[in-house]
Design a protein around this motif. Structure first.
Motif, PDB file in Angstrom:
ATOM      1  N   UNK A 135     -26.341 -71.085   3.722  1.00 38.79           N
ATOM      2  CA  UNK A 135     -24.934 -71.017   4.107  1.00 38.79           C
ATOM      3  C   UNK A 135     -24.839 -70.744   5.603  1.00 38.79           C
ATOM      4  N   UNK A 136     -24.172 -71.661   6.335  1.00 40.43           N
ATOM      5  CA  UNK A 136     -24.127 -71.582   7.799  1.00 40.43           C
ATOM      6  C   UNK A 136     -22.706 -71.328   8.302  1.00 40.43           C
ATOM      7  N   UNK A 137     -22.626 -70.599   9.395  1.00 41.12           N
ATOM      8  CA  UNK A 137     -21.373 -70.429  10.120  1.00 41.12           C
ATOM      9  C   UNK A 137     -21.365 -71.374  11.321  1.00 41.12           C
ATOM     10  N   UNK A 138     -20.167 -71.894  11.647  1.00 41.27           N
ATOM     11  CA  UNK A 138     -20.066 -72.903  12.702  1.00 41.27           C
ATOM     12  C   UNK A 138     -18.847 -72.606  13.567  1.00 41.27           C
ATOM     13  N   UNK A 139     -19.072 -72.341  14.848  1.00 38.43           N
ATOM     14  CA  UNK A 139     -17.991 -72.087  15.799  1.00 38.43           C
ATOM     15  C   UNK A 139     -17.677 -73.360  16.583  1.00 38.43           C
ATOM     16  N   UNK A 140     -16.387 -73.662  16.703  1.00 39.53           N
ATOM     17  CA  UNK A 140     -15.985 -74.903  17.353  1.00 39.53           C
ATOM     18  C   UNK A 140     -14.773 -74.660  18.246  1.00 39.53           C
ATOM     19  N   UNK A 141     -14.676 -75.416  19.340  1.00 38.71           N
ATOM     20  CA  UNK A 141     -13.482 -75.415  20.185  1.00 38.71           C
ATOM     21  C   UNK A 141     -13.036 -76.868  20.354  1.00 38.71           C
ATOM     22  N   UNK A 142     -11.740 -77.122  20.162  1.00 36.70           N
ATOM     23  CA  UNK A 142     -11.189 -78.480  20.238  1.00 36.70           C
ATOM     24  C   UNK A 142     -10.314 -78.585  21.481  1.00 36.70           C
ATOM     25  N   UNK A 143     -10.545 -79.676  22.262  1.00 37.38           N
ATOM     26  CA  UNK A 143      -9.788 -79.878  23.497  1.00 37.38           C
ATOM     27  C   UNK A 143      -9.205 -81.287  23.551  1.00 37.38           C
ATOM     28  N   UNK A 144      -8.167 -81.416  24.362  1.00 36.66           N
ATOM     29  CA  UNK A 144      -7.556 -82.712  24.658  1.00 36.66           C
ATOM     30  C   UNK A 144      -8.471 -83.479  25.612  1.00 36.66           C
ATOM     31  N   UNK A 175      -6.936 -72.003  16.425  1.00 40.05           N
ATOM     32  CA  UNK A 175      -5.904 -71.093  16.913  1.00 40.05           C
ATOM     33  C   UNK A 175      -5.327 -71.610  18.225  1.00 40.05           C
ATOM     34  N   UNK A 176      -4.529 -70.772  18.899  1.00 42.02           N
ATOM     35  CA  UNK A 176      -3.854 -71.213  20.121  1.00 42.02           C
ATOM     36  C   UNK A 176      -4.838 -71.491  21.255  1.00 42.02           C
ATOM     37  N   UNK A 177      -6.080 -71.011  21.132  1.00 43.89           N
ATOM     38  CA  UNK A 177      -7.111 -71.287  22.132  1.00 43.89           C
ATOM     39  C   UNK A 177      -7.991 -72.471  21.732  1.00 43.89           C
ATOM     40  N   UNK A 178      -7.603 -73.153  20.640  1.00 42.26           N
ATOM     41  CA  UNK A 178      -8.364 -74.293  20.171  1.00 42.26           C
ATOM     42  C   UNK A 178      -9.645 -73.932  19.439  1.00 42.26           C
ATOM     43  N   UNK A 179      -9.802 -72.675  19.048  1.00 46.86           N
ATOM     44  CA  UNK A 179     -11.049 -72.185  18.457  1.00 46.86           C
ATOM     45  C   UNK A 179     -10.899 -72.008  16.955  1.00 46.86           C
ATOM     46  N   UNK A 180     -11.966 -72.340  16.209  1.00 46.18           N
ATOM     47  CA  UNK A 180     -12.002 -72.124  14.765  1.00 46.18           C
ATOM     48  C   UNK A 180     -13.433 -71.793  14.349  1.00 46.18           C
ATOM     49  N   UNK A 181     -13.552 -71.177  13.166  1.00 40.96           N
ATOM     50  CA  UNK A 181     -14.864 -70.800  12.642  1.00 40.96           C
ATOM     51  C   UNK A 181     -14.985 -71.256  11.194  1.00 40.96           C
ATOM     52  N   UNK A 182     -15.917 -72.165  10.949  1.00 36.92           N
ATOM     53  CA  UNK A 182     -16.203 -72.634   9.593  1.00 36.92           C
ATOM     54  C   UNK A 182     -17.351 -71.813   9.005  1.00 36.92           C
ATOM     55  N   UNK A 183     -17.180 -71.383   7.774  1.00 35.87           N
ATOM     56  CA  UNK A 183     -18.201 -70.564   7.111  1.00 35.87           C
ATOM     57  C   UNK A 183     -18.726 -71.280   5.873  1.00 35.87           C
ATOM     58  N   UNK A 243     -19.533 -72.140  21.395  1.00 32.86           N
ATOM     59  CA  UNK A 243     -18.821 -72.977  20.422  1.00 32.86           C
ATOM     60  C   UNK A 243     -19.068 -74.465  20.691  1.00 32.86           C
ATOM     61  N   UNK A 244     -19.200 -75.221  19.615  1.00 34.19           N
ATOM     62  CA  UNK A 244     -19.382 -76.667  19.710  1.00 34.19           C
ATOM     63  C   UNK A 244     -18.060 -77.300  20.151  1.00 34.19           C
ATOM     64  N   UNK A 245     -18.085 -78.170  21.171  1.00 31.95           N
ATOM     65  CA  UNK A 245     -16.860 -78.745  21.747  1.00 31.95           C
ATOM     66  C   UNK A 245     -16.563 -80.106  21.129  1.00 31.95           C
ATOM     67  N   UNK A 246     -15.343 -80.262  20.624  1.00 25.99           N
ATOM     68  CA  UNK A 246     -14.861 -81.538  20.098  1.00 25.99           C
ATOM     69  C   UNK A 246     -13.684 -81.989  20.958  1.00 25.99           C
ATOM     70  N   UNK A 247     -13.743 -83.221  21.449  1.00 27.12           N
ATOM     71  CA  UNK A 247     -12.671 -83.774  22.284  1.00 27.12           C
ATOM     72  C   UNK A 247     -11.876 -84.794  21.486  1.00 27.12           C
ATOM     73  N   UNK A 248     -10.542 -84.632  21.499  1.00 29.05           N
ATOM     74  CA  UNK A 248      -9.668 -85.539  20.769  1.00 29.05           C
ATOM     75  C   UNK A 248      -8.892 -86.427  21.742  1.00 29.05           C
ATOM     76  N   UNK A 249      -8.780 -87.697  21.389  1.00 31.81           N
ATOM     77  CA  UNK A 249      -7.968 -88.634  22.169  1.00 31.81           C
ATOM     78  C   UNK A 249      -6.551 -88.672  21.616  1.00 31.81           C
TER      79      UNK A 249
END
Length: 727
Positions: free
Chosen positions: A20-29, A53-61, A93-99
């Protein structure tokens, strides 16, 4: 045996725990690199889902080992899938960029500030009415743009004649003469030509309407004290576009119109043509028209030339003719008799020729020349009276846009010549205005969050007639700022100075057709200052809901204002007053969208506008303090559209100091698509709110009537239906 089983269970638990892994991510424009909130991230094939959240951060468990696919969704952005192998060795945190989605990428480009920036990046507060809403409102009033503006927050279309239906546009409660009307940036509707302007602009060729509220003289010179309304035409694409409309209403109006455009590599064209017929309409059987008998015709061809990829030349010529006759309905239908003699006839011709040259010296800069000549002729006839006047207007503007790494600079100048002549009058109301101006504007991107726009204009204007002449010099600064707190929160603030050269042609003088009105004498320009400030909030709620809120505050003060007085001979004349006119208040706008199908709009306007020169009651006349706009729309694209609207208007003071009652009005529209054809129906004011239900608008005898101020609908409920063809 028991020991072996216990050992196996322990090993399974250890392996499972490690899997079981935890995963930290940040999503940006992708475009702005700013964090994006309310993004849903799901491990595909599971119920494991989180939201940023409002900082674009989430944690998957509790992510299992091995290859996993993450599905990323957010309203306004393209969906994205990410394949990762777990476990990961994460330090950041792993960075994901959205178009941005295709709809969002087709941003609204603003031309009224001269920078051609997207609305999101423009520090000056600009409101837009886009093509979808224009198309909807053109179902209600194909003949003109009055319905488009009437239903906008903070704007009112004020009817000025009971029998002819003439109207003007008010912004933030101020008289229509303080609003600058433009068509594609050309100021062709000023002075005498403003009287019927809102009734002579068809909506069929419009791409969008841009509205700047508050003093805007820095951008467009005299007349933009309350604000600017710029009607932007559509430009041709390589794919041909043909649009036709036929409309019929229960009040006797027929509209037939079409708009077509197309271009190739070197040439293009567009053509607008519209004809309107209106039968005389008397809803309350008082023998006087609420809608005049009329016939109008407009034709507007444009030629587009593209010598190369960096240059475009546009030639256009718009011609409109109109003949309206209101008054005693028996006279209009059968001719005058001894008991039926009153009429009001408005006969107008308007021709505007335009030239626009745009060329790019390099990839970033733009040199532009705009020129127009406008001729407007109008005759107003009533029993024993004829007003016959012509207005000539020349407009020339030259500008250079310099785009640097983090700023845009505009340098320009313009010349304006306006000449009104009254014909066949011993005491002519002739008036001439000449203006030369220079301006410079800077738009500076200090950072992704803070953007500034400041400018200054210097105008020299000469005006007068055979009674007096005067020269004024105006230095008009303006500053605006945009601050993006987050992806959801932003704020704009701006202010500047304005002025208005003298004119005889106002809402008040229109009501009595300029009879017994003296020429201007020793009347000076009006001056103003003011500003606006707003806060904007936009967010998504889950995958289906989108909400946006805007709260705007405004203030404008007009000094040296001109007022209409009456002398001992019962003649009217204008004079300046030292007492100021103040307009202040706020606008609240909310929009809620569900699955892109249901849209709820709500707008509230509070306006406290006072003319300090008025005795006892200083509130500006025919102005409600409170106004509420509500609209609910359901749309399934290219299938069906349904809309329900409701409007509340508060009490208003009349010029006789009496107050009107408040009232509600409601409307309904529907449009059904069948491929390239659509059918529409519209019920405007179906609850039949009208002024004659409270008191007759007409007073006195049939041969010498007088008319009350117009403060609501006179024609009552209106039903119309039609067909549109798009090829």
């Amino acid at each position: 045996m028991q020991k072996i089983l216990l050992l196996l269970c322990t090993l399974v638990c250890v392996v499972t725990a490690n899997a079981q892994n935890n995963f930290n991510v940040v999503v940006k424009n992708q475009q702005s690199q700013l964090p994006v909130n309310n993004v849903n991230i799901q491990v595909k094939g599971t119920k494991n889902i989180v939201t940023t959240d409002e900082n674009g951060i989430a944690n998957l468990k509790n992510i299992p080992n091995g290859k996993q696919i993450l599905v990323v969704n957010c309203i306004g952005f393209e969906s994205k899938t990410v394949m990762l192998s777990f476990p990961l060795n994460q330090t950041n945190p792993y960075e994901i960029l959205l178009n941005l989605s295709e709809d969002e990428l087709e941003e609204v480009i603003i031309s009224s500030t001269r920078t051609s920036r997207s609305i999101k990046n423009t520090p000056t507060r600009v409101e837009t009415i886009e093509l979808e809403e224009i198309d909807e409102k053109s179902n209600m009033r194909p003949a003109n743009v009055s319905m488009i503006l009437h239903e906008s927050t903070g704007i009112a279309v004020q009817q000025t004649s009971a029998t002819s239906g003439n109207a003007s546009i008010r912004i933030q409660g101020l008289d229509g003469r303080y609003t600058q009307l433009l068509k594609d940036g050309y100021a062709s509707f000023g002075n005498f030509a403003s009287g019927l302007s809102v009734l002579e602009i068809p909506p069929l060729d419009l791409a969008q309407v841009e509205i700047i509220k508050g003093p805007s003289s820095t951008l467009y010179g005299a007349g933009a004290i309350a604000g600017v309304v710029n009607f932007i035409s559509r430009t041709p694409k390589e794919k041909a576009d043909y649009n036709f409309i036929v409309n019929q209403s229960n009040v006797g109006q027929t509209n037939i119109g079409g708009f077509t455009m197309k271009r190739n590599k070197k040439f293009g064209y567009s053509l607008l043509a519209l004809v309107n017929f209106q039968k005389p309409y008397d809803v309350d059987n008082d023998d006087f028209t609420e809608l005049p008998k009329s016939k109008d015709f407009t034709i507007h061809p444009k030629i587009f030339i593209y010598p190369n990829e960096r240059t475009s030349i546009i030639f256009g010529n718009s011609f409109t003719t109109s003949d309206k006759t209101g008054g005693d309905i028996y006279l209009i239908k059968d001719g005058p008799t001894s008991n039926h003699t009153y009429f009001e006839n408005n006969n107008t011709s308007r021709n505007t020729t335009t030239f626009d040259l745009s060329t790019k010296p390099n990839e970033k800069d733009l040199f532009r020349v705009k020129s127009s000549f406008n001729y407007f002729k109008r005759k107003i006839g009533t029993p024993g009276y004829l007003f016959n006047g012509s207005n000539y207007n020349f407009y020339n503007d030259v500008s250079y846009l310099k785009n640097l790494e983090n700023q845009s600079l505009i340098f320009g100048g313009n010349l304006i010549y306006d000449n009104f002549k009254e014909r066949d009058a011993s005491d002519a109301k002739d008036f001439k205005t000449k203006t030369a101006g220079l301006y410079v504007q800077q738009t500076l991107d200090i950072s992704e969050k803070l953007k500034l726009e400041n400018g200054i204009r210097a105008d020299i204007t000469q005006y007068g007639n055979n009674l007096y002449n005067k020269t004024d010099f105006f230095l008009l600064p303006r500053v605006s700022a945009l601050y993006n707190f987050t992806e959801k929160w932003s704020s704009r603030i701006g202010g500047g100075l304005g002025y208005k050269t003298p004119t005889l042609f106002t809402e008040q003088t229109e009501t009595f057709q300029y009879q017994n009105l003296n020429p201007l004498s020793n009347v000076e320009s009006e001056k103003s200052y003011g500003g606006t400030a707003d806060v904007n909030f936009k967010t998504s709620i889950g995958e289906d809901w989108l909400i946006s809120l805007n709260q705007m505050f405004f203030y404008t003060r007009i000094n040296n204002s001109t007022i209409l007085l009456q002398n001992a001979s019962q003649n009217f004349y204008f004079s300046n007053t030292t007492e100021a006119v103040d307009s202040k208040g706020f606008e609240t706008n909310a929009k809620l969208i569900f699955k892109d199908n249901f849209k709820l709009f709500a707008g509230y306007t509070f306006t406290n506008a006072k003319a300090n020169y008025l005795p006892i009651i200083q509130e500006i006349r025919l102005l409600p303090k409170n106004r509420l706009n509500l609209a609910l729309l359901y749309e399934k694209e290219k299938n069906i559209k349904l809309g329900l609207e409701g409007y509340f208007t508060d009490r208003q003071y009349l010029y006789n100091n009496f107050q009107t009652p408040s009232y509600w009005e409601f409307g309904f529209m529907a449009e059904k698509y069948f491929g390239k054809i659509s059918f529409f129906i519209n019920a405007e004011n179906f609850t039949d709110t009208r002024q004659s239900r409270y008191k007759s608008v007409v007073n006195g005898s049939h041969t010498n009537p007088t008319f009350d101020d117009i403060w609501t609908h006179t024609e009552g409920r209106t039903f119309n239906a039609g067909i549109k063809l798009r090829l």
